[in-house]
Write a protein that holds these residues in place. Structure first.
Motif, PDB file in Angstrom:
ATOM      1  N   GLU A   1       0.845  -1.197   0.000  1.00  0.00           N
ATOM      2  CA  GLU A   1       0.000   0.000   0.000  1.00  0.00           C
ATOM      3  C   GLU A   1       0.881   1.247   0.000  1.00  0.00           C
ATOM      4  O   GLU A   1       1.398   1.675   1.034  1.00  0.00           O
ATOM      5  CB  GLU A   1      -0.942  -0.001   1.215  1.00  0.00           C
ATOM      6  N   GLY A   2       1.032   1.829  -1.182  1.00  0.00           N
ATOM      7  CA  GLY A   2       1.949   2.950  -1.367  1.00  0.00           C
ATOM      8  C   GLY A   2       1.623   4.170  -0.533  1.00  0.00           C
ATOM      9  O   GLY A   2       2.533   4.860  -0.032  1.00  0.00           O
ATOM     10  N   LEU A   3       0.335   4.478  -0.347  1.00  0.00           N
ATOM     11  CA  LEU A   3      -0.037   5.655   0.435  1.00  0.00           C
ATOM     12  C   LEU A   3       0.452   5.520   1.871  1.00  0.00           C
ATOM     13  O   LEU A   3       1.021   6.470   2.437  1.00  0.00           O
ATOM     14  CB  LEU A   3      -1.555   5.837   0.423  1.00  0.00           C
ATOM     15  N   LEU A   4       0.239   4.353   2.479  1.00  0.00           N
ATOM     16  CA  LEU A   4       0.673   4.149   3.860  1.00  0.00           C
ATOM     17  C   LEU A   4       2.189   4.207   3.975  1.00  0.00           C
ATOM     18  O   LEU A   4       2.723   4.739   4.950  1.00  0.00           O
ATOM     19  CB  LEU A   4       0.143   2.806   4.381  1.00  0.00           C
ATOM     20  N   ALA A   5       2.883   3.672   2.972  1.00  0.00           N
ATOM     21  CA  ALA A   5       4.350   3.729   2.975  1.00  0.00           C
ATOM     22  C   ALA A   5       4.833   5.175   2.883  1.00  0.00           C
ATOM     23  O   ALA A   5       5.738   5.593   3.620  1.00  0.00           O
ATOM     24  CB  ALA A   5       4.909   2.902   1.822  1.00  0.00           C
ATOM     25  N   ASP A   6       4.242   5.937   1.985  1.00  0.00           N
ATOM     26  CA  ASP A   6       4.630   7.347   1.841  1.00  0.00           C
ATOM     27  C   ASP A   6       4.400   8.110   3.135  1.00  0.00           C
ATOM     28  O   ASP A   6       5.217   8.948   3.542  1.00  0.00           O
ATOM     29  CB  ASP A   6       3.835   8.000   0.711  1.00  0.00           C
TER      30      ASP A   6
ATOM     31  N   VAL B   1      14.278   1.864   4.910  1.00  0.00           N
ATOM     32  CA  VAL B   1      14.204   0.993   3.738  1.00  0.00           C
ATOM     33  C   VAL B   1      12.731   0.760   3.403  1.00  0.00           C
ATOM     34  O   VAL B   1      11.965   0.265   4.236  1.00  0.00           O
ATOM     35  CB  VAL B   1      14.907  -0.355   4.003  1.00  0.00           C
ATOM     36  N   VAL B   2      12.330   1.120   2.182  1.00  0.00           N
ATOM     37  CA  VAL B   2      10.939   0.963   1.749  1.00  0.00           C
ATOM     38  C   VAL B   2      10.860  -0.219   0.792  1.00  0.00           C
ATOM     39  O   VAL B   2      11.440  -0.192  -0.298  1.00  0.00           O
ATOM     40  CB  VAL B   2      10.426   2.246   1.057  1.00  0.00           C
ATOM     41  N   HIS B   3      10.157  -1.265   1.213  1.00  0.00           N
ATOM     42  CA  HIS B   3      10.066  -2.513   0.447  1.00  0.00           C
ATOM     43  C   HIS B   3       8.610  -2.774   0.100  1.00  0.00           C
ATOM     44  O   HIS B   3       7.758  -2.898   0.979  1.00  0.00           O
ATOM     45  CB  HIS B   3      10.632  -3.668   1.281  1.00  0.00           C
ATOM     46  N   GLY B   4       8.296  -2.868  -1.189  1.00  0.00           N
ATOM     47  CA  GLY B   4       6.916  -2.991  -1.644  1.00  0.00           C
ATOM     48  C   GLY B   4       6.323  -4.375  -1.590  1.00  0.00           C
ATOM     49  O   GLY B   4       5.254  -4.607  -2.163  1.00  0.00           O
ATOM     50  N   GLY B   5       6.962  -5.307  -0.924  1.00  0.00           N
ATOM     51  CA  GLY B   5       6.419  -6.648  -0.787  1.00  0.00           C
ATOM     52  C   GLY B   5       7.108  -7.651  -1.694  1.00  0.00           C
ATOM     53  O   GLY B   5       7.837  -7.292  -2.616  1.00  0.00           O
ATOM     54  N   GLY B   6       6.893  -8.928  -1.424  1.00  0.00           N
ATOM     55  CA  GLY B   6       7.551  -9.979  -2.187  1.00  0.00           C
ATOM     56  C   GLY B   6       8.774 -10.508  -1.460  1.00  0.00           C
ATOM     57  O   GLY B   6       9.115 -10.068  -0.355  1.00  0.00           O
ATOM     58  N   GLN B   7       9.461 -11.454  -2.078  1.00  0.00           N
ATOM     59  CA  GLN B   7      10.593 -12.133  -1.446  1.00  0.00           C
ATOM     60  C   GLN B   7      11.955 -11.605  -1.878  1.00  0.00           C
ATOM     61  O   GLN B   7      12.987 -12.034  -1.362  1.00  0.00           O
ATOM     62  CB  GLN B   7      10.533 -13.637  -1.750  1.00  0.00           C
TER      63      GLN B   7
ATOM     64  N   GLU C   1       0.160  -2.935   4.553  1.00  0.00           N
ATOM     65  CA  GLU C   1      -0.588  -3.892   3.749  1.00  0.00           C
ATOM     66  C   GLU C   1      -1.856  -3.256   3.180  1.00  0.00           C
ATOM     67  O   GLU C   1      -2.373  -2.287   3.732  1.00  0.00           O
ATOM     68  CB  GLU C   1      -0.949  -5.115   4.591  1.00  0.00           C
ATOM     69  N   PRO C   2      -2.371  -3.790   2.072  1.00  0.00           N
ATOM     70  CA  PRO C   2      -3.585  -3.224   1.462  1.00  0.00           C
ATOM     71  C   PRO C   2      -4.761  -3.260   2.432  1.00  0.00           C
ATOM     72  O   PRO C   2      -4.896  -4.188   3.236  1.00  0.00           O
ATOM     73  CB  PRO C   2      -3.839  -4.147   0.262  1.00  0.00           C
TER      74      PRO C   2
END
Length: 310
Positions: free
Chosen positions: A7-12, A90-96, A116-117
């Motif tokens: 969830e990009g908005l929450l990360a920002d 560190v901003v990580h958008g998910g995945g391994q 998370e979404p």
């Protein structure tokens, strides 16, 4: 700090809060932004090195879900011996991708912010309420629901709508206010179609459905909205029996439960079962199991509307 999730908005917002708090303590805090995908060996060392005049530093490393191998190597090493005068986010958008690095950051004891979404309508409604509360404004529960139905799938768009309503209006935000700004969006959604069908308003439900289809709506989410509405009714109906699930276990907001209770007054168990079966059949047909998705969703809407009150 690790900011992780899709969830990009929450990360920002998480990154913005960190920078804001650091600059509250030291207005001269230097900010450095790096992209993990184009990272080259040694860049982190340079970014975290002491400033010429000794100011505090915050280094934002974005896109870690697509990081280079050099980024992983340098971050693992840095996590073992971080610079106490520098904040690294560190901003990580998910995945391994970069799992070794993620594990190293967690082992270091660094704070982790999950982004998370927001998938449930109840959580989106809570988000809207929080946005208005933060702005010291009031919004009616019905207006919250209307806004979520119009824009709820995109959290960034939902936040923008809240901001616009706060800026452009005064007093308590009502359904009428939401309709004035976003009525066209609400009118053509599957949720509005589902509401009218469940209420037994056959003509209005079909008219809204055809308007939605004419303006480009896809049959799949329209059927999904019907299914979501009927699931809520079935969940709340289950509360009535002894030993049924509690309100908390249903995963529904209080206003959703109250509305479902009112709507159930015109439904029988047989009618609800018939409606659920019709929507299940339509769901299969609009996803490739039938020849005419438009006919399938219209038949489902008619069946639901006619099953109400039976």
């Amino acid at each position: 700090m690790l900011v992780q999730g899709t969830e990009g908005l929450l990360a920002d917002r998480a990154v913005a809060r960190v920078v804001e708090r650091l600059r509250e303590n030291d207005p001269e805090t230097e900010r450095v932004d790096l992209e993990a995908a184009t990272y080259e060996a040694g860049m982190l060392s340079v970014a975290t090195s002491p400033s010429l005049f000794g100011e505090a530093k915050v280094v934002i490393l974005r896109g870690a879900e697509a990081c280079s191998d050099a980024f992983v190597t340098d971050m693992v090493a840095y996590a073992e011996a971080p610079d106490p005068g520098t904040t690294v986010v560190v901003v990580h958008g998910g995945g391994q991708r970069g799992k070794k690095m993620l594990d190293a950051i967690r082992r270091s004891g660094a704070p982790v912010v999950a982004c998370e979404p927001v998938k449930k309508d109840a959580d989106r409604a809570a988000f809207v309420l929080a946005e208005f509360r933060a702005a010291s404004r009031r919004i009616d529960q019905a207006a919250v629901r209307a806004l979520v139905e119009a824009l709820g799938n995109d959290l960034r768009e939902l936040a923008s709508a809240c901001s616009q309503l706060v800026t452009d209006t005064t007093g308590s935000v009502t359904v009428a206010v939401v309709d004035r700004y976003y009525g066209g969006r609400v009118e053509a959604t599957g949720f509005r179609v589902a509401d009218e069908a469940v209420a037994g308003n056959t003509g209005e439900a079909v008219a809204l459905l055809r308007h939605a289809l004419d303006t480009g709506a896809d049959p799949v989410p329209l059927v999904a909205a019907l299914a979501m509405k009927l699931r809520a009714l079935a969940k709340v109906a289950a509360m009535r029996g002894s030993g049924g699930p509690s309100a908390k276990e249903l995963g529904l907001a209080p206003w959703q439960i109250d509305r479902a209770k009112r709507e159930l007054n015109r439904w029988t168990p047989e009618g609800l079962a018939a409606a659920i079966l019709a929507v299940a059949q339509a769901d299969e047909e609009v996803k490739g199991g039938g020849r005419d998705p438009v006919f399938a969703v219209e038949r489902a809407v008619l069946t639901v509307a006619r099953s109400s009150g039976r």
